[in-house]
Design a protein around this motif. Sequence first.
Motif, PDB file in Angstrom:
ATOM      1  N   ALA A 466       0.821  -1.217   0.000  1.00 31.05           N
ATOM      2  CA  ALA A 466       0.000   0.000   0.000  1.00 31.05           C
ATOM      3  C   ALA A 466       0.851   1.261   0.000  1.00 31.05           C
ATOM      4  O   ALA A 466       0.353   2.344  -0.313  1.00 31.05           O
ATOM      5  CB  ALA A 466      -0.916   0.003   1.212  1.00 31.05           C
ATOM      6  N   ALA A 467       2.134   1.115   0.327  1.00 28.55           N
ATOM      7  CA  ALA A 467       3.014   2.290   0.337  1.00 28.55           C
ATOM      8  C   ALA A 467       3.719   2.477  -0.995  1.00 28.55           C
ATOM      9  O   ALA A 467       4.426   3.473  -1.201  1.00 28.55           O
ATOM     10  CB  ALA A 467       4.062   2.145   1.451  1.00 28.55           C
ATOM     11  N   ALA A 471      -0.385   1.606  -5.120  1.00 30.04           N
ATOM     12  CA  ALA A 471      -1.363   1.729  -4.042  1.00 30.04           C
ATOM     13  C   ALA A 471      -2.717   2.170  -4.583  1.00 30.04           C
ATOM     14  O   ALA A 471      -2.813   3.067  -5.419  1.00 30.04           O
ATOM     15  CB  ALA A 471      -0.862   2.710  -2.992  1.00 30.04           C
ATOM     16  N   THR A 475      -5.945  -1.575  -1.709  1.00 29.38           N
ATOM     17  CA  THR A 475      -4.715  -2.008  -1.039  1.00 29.38           C
ATOM     18  C   THR A 475      -4.506  -1.256   0.273  1.00 29.38           C
ATOM     19  O   THR A 475      -3.957  -1.811   1.229  1.00 29.38           O
ATOM     20  CB  THR A 475      -3.491  -1.804  -1.951  1.00 29.38           C
ATOM     21  OG1 THR A 475      -3.380  -0.412  -2.307  1.00 29.38           O
ATOM     22  CG2 THR A 475      -3.606  -2.633  -3.209  1.00 29.38           C
ATOM     23  N   LYS A 476      -4.968   0.000   0.331  1.00 32.14           N
ATOM     24  CA  LYS A 476      -4.849   0.747   1.589  1.00 32.14           C
ATOM     25  C   LYS A 476      -5.748   0.139   2.671  1.00 32.14           C
ATOM     26  O   LYS A 476      -5.374   0.070   3.842  1.00 32.14           O
ATOM     27  CB  LYS A 476      -5.200   2.218   1.361  1.00 32.14           C
ATOM     28  CG  LYS A 476      -4.158   2.968   0.523  1.00 32.14           C
ATOM     29  CD  LYS A 476      -4.570   4.406   0.266  1.00 32.14           C
ATOM     30  CE  LYS A 476      -3.519   5.120  -0.581  1.00 32.14           C
ATOM     31  NZ  LYS A 476      -3.909   6.515  -0.903  1.00 32.14           N
ATOM     32  N   THR A 477      -6.929  -0.294   2.256  1.00 33.68           N
ATOM     33  CA  THR A 477      -7.809  -0.963   3.213  1.00 33.68           C
ATOM     34  C   THR A 477      -7.181  -2.259   3.699  1.00 33.68           C
ATOM     35  O   THR A 477      -7.176  -2.551   4.901  1.00 33.68           O
ATOM     36  CB  THR A 477      -9.173  -1.249   2.564  1.00 33.68           C
ATOM     37  OG1 THR A 477      -9.811  -0.016   2.233  1.00 33.68           O
ATOM     38  CG2 THR A 477     -10.065  -2.044   3.499  1.00 33.68           C
ATOM     39  N   ALA A 479      -4.047  -2.971   3.819  1.00 32.55           N
ATOM     40  CA  ALA A 479      -2.892  -2.646   4.663  1.00 32.55           C
ATOM     41  C   ALA A 479      -3.336  -2.323   6.084  1.00 32.55           C
ATOM     42  O   ALA A 479      -2.703  -2.759   7.057  1.00 32.55           O
ATOM     43  CB  ALA A 479      -2.126  -1.473   4.062  1.00 32.55           C
ATOM     44  N   ASN A 480      -4.417  -1.560   6.223  1.00 37.18           N
ATOM     45  CA  ASN A 480      -4.891  -1.231   7.564  1.00 37.18           C
ATOM     46  C   ASN A 480      -5.477  -2.453   8.269  1.00 37.18           C
ATOM     47  O   ASN A 480      -5.330  -2.605   9.489  1.00 37.18           O
ATOM     48  CB  ASN A 480      -5.918  -0.111   7.493  1.00 37.18           C
ATOM     49  CG  ASN A 480      -5.257   1.243   7.247  1.00 37.18           C
ATOM     50  OD1 ASN A 480      -4.297   1.598   7.925  1.00 37.18           O
ATOM     51  ND2 ASN A 480      -5.761   1.986   6.272  1.00 37.18           N
ATOM     52  N   ASP A 508      -5.431   3.964   9.583  1.00 33.89           N
ATOM     53  CA  ASP A 508      -6.381   5.014   9.213  1.00 33.89           C
ATOM     54  C   ASP A 508      -7.775   4.406   9.332  1.00 33.89           C
ATOM     55  O   ASP A 508      -8.207   3.650   8.460  1.00 33.89           O
ATOM     56  CB  ASP A 508      -6.137   5.482   7.779  1.00 33.89           C
ATOM     57  CG  ASP A 508      -7.140   6.529   7.328  1.00 33.89           C
ATOM     58  OD1 ASP A 508      -7.994   6.930   8.154  1.00 33.89           O
ATOM     59  OD2 ASP A 508      -7.086   6.934   6.146  1.00 33.89           O
ATOM     60  N   THR A 511     -10.673   3.962   6.494  1.00 36.01           N
ATOM     61  CA  THR A 511     -10.654   2.947   5.424  1.00 36.01           C
ATOM     62  C   THR A 511     -11.310   1.650   5.855  1.00 36.01           C
ATOM     63  O   THR A 511     -11.438   0.730   5.032  1.00 36.01           O
ATOM     64  CB  THR A 511      -9.212   2.653   4.988  1.00 36.01           C
ATOM     65  OG1 THR A 511      -8.511   2.026   6.075  1.00 36.01           O
ATOM     66  CG2 THR A 511      -8.482   3.917   4.577  1.00 36.01           C
TER      67      THR A 511
END
Length: 684
Positions: A466-467, A471, A475-477, A479-480, A508, A511
Amino acid sequence: MNAPARFVIEVNQPEKKARVASVRVGLPDSRWAELPVTVYDTTGKQVGARWLWSAPGEVATVVFDSSSEAKRYFLYVGSSTAPADPNWTPEAGVALETRSGDGRNVNRIEEMLAAWKKSTMVLGRSLLPTIFEGGHRHGPQTNLFSYYQGWFDAPTAGKYEMAVISTDAGFILVDGKLVVEWPGKHAVWPGTRGQFRNAVDLEAGPHKLEYYNAYWYRPDGRTPLVCCMAVKTPTTGWVTVRPGSEFFRPMTTAHVAGYELIPEGLANSTGLILPTAPNVGFEWEIAEQSVTAADVTESGFILIKFRFYRERPEWTCTWSFDDGTTVTGSRVEHLYLKPGVRQVKLTVTGAQGEIGSLSLPVNVRPNWTQLTTRKPELTPVHRDAVLARDPATISAADWPSVVELFTVFEDADALVKITPAVTVKLSDFSDVDLVTIQRAAAYLGGGLAKRYANAEPYYQALIDRAAGEKATAATKTLANQARLQGAQVILKSSNRVDDARTRLNAIDPLTLMPEERKAVEVMRGDLALAAGDVAGAKKIYLAQTAEATGADARSSIRRTAKIDQAAVYMEKKDFESAEKTLDDLEKQSPIDKLASDVALTRLRLYQERGESVVALIWARRLLPVLTDSGARSQLLFRLTDLAFTQGERDSARKTLKELVEKYPYSESTAQAKGKWPSEIEVKK
């Protein structure tokens, strides 16, 4: 050199004297299936023939008249001045066709015929010896319609009784007239004793039988498609029409024994207009497979066997696969790591150089028939072959299938071994495939695998993805979610409270789903408890608990029921269900984490499941929580046992001393005296 060609066909069991045979033919060009097919016996006599089935990436199937009882036939593809009889029908065996269904209830034969006619998506065709099907041989189980057309000979005139046995609506017709029906949606078992039967008067001689079925797919996979029948003739009792019963006229199979280029003069003498053909031909078949379920098409190890049609000892066959591997031989096999359409190239060379080459698409898929007769499993040979490969040769498209199989079949050792290769390739995974990594991490970090440290690289890889440049919101979801789940694993299996807090603080919450946001807050309570701040943990847990608590509150009643249910599961050694029961309870009412009965039940779960390290960590975190004599004496006994198991003898003796001195008349002390008498005597 290209020239017209023909296939040499040999019947597998000529002694059966079957009226019809089917043969699988590997076409060098899929467009050939759009041309007429013509078959001759060795005397030059043309026999009835037709395409039964062809599809991109599949070996085609031809059925032909084998009543001449010849052992060898010649098959040509191309237009002809003397075309085969277009009305020829294979009047032997049973022809099966399946089409896409609509999942609706079918209660009358008129509805069945209308639904069959309306459905135009043909899923496959086969020639079978009888009607005795379990599962869908043409693809994954889904809503579908099946139509069987078979021929049988009535040995004498008289009354013939027939019973339909089917999952969902089944109808049997003879000579176009309905004989018996079992409409609606239903399991197969109520009809296995012939409850749905009827009689028909038949003359001696040949008859056509038709069998329709409308199957409704159940997502739980517990009600597979079944189509069978039973018959009672004027001279026999009831018989289930199964392979070997010889109710239908016999059919047989044949194989391609050769592929011959035809000199132009000979080709013209046949009266056929044949397409030019390469001098290389081959076919393939599914030999073995490791798949997770009958309706899964995205993952699986599939072993395909390939056979060159023109075998000569002086020729060398080199097979090139699209995963970069090559192998030589006229008959070879290749293990694919994921279903899908793959490209295969065969190059044949001789003393004078290249003889020819042929590149074809191959539809790598499960053998659906095997899936209905065998329990899904991870074949050890396949597992070892995958682990023996150079990881660099496995593509990012194939890795998710590998990870999925090792996860579903709970092969923690294999998952750990492939971790470095998978995490390196993770940047090339599709967003959809990343979910397989999340499942693998959850398995490794759960109570089944108990490989907590090995789960961390998978969670970290999801965070790193995600970084990166690729991203996305998805993918951010992920990752969290990985941060949350990774923090939970760290805190459960170690005292690295700061590491867990760092991951949690990086989340975060916007997300995440509401339930996941709640889990983040509950996790803050877990961190407080791990740090010894019982009051802080209690405050957080209460804030996330909706219902009131107390002796008369609904939560107390629910808690008691859940604990009893978890205890029953543990007695059966079903620790996964026991843990899920406790998890469900604590998700709904986080404050119950601090209830002595819940906390001690979870401690027992960890201990009986063999998670000694986790149990010891949890027991020590409960020391400032469980202060009433009954619960604390139980806790001290288990803590003593765990410390001795981990080799922490000084700590165990200290805990044992507290148990014996503070709770001398407790049941736990009595147990301790029986289990560690010498240790207690030393303390006197």
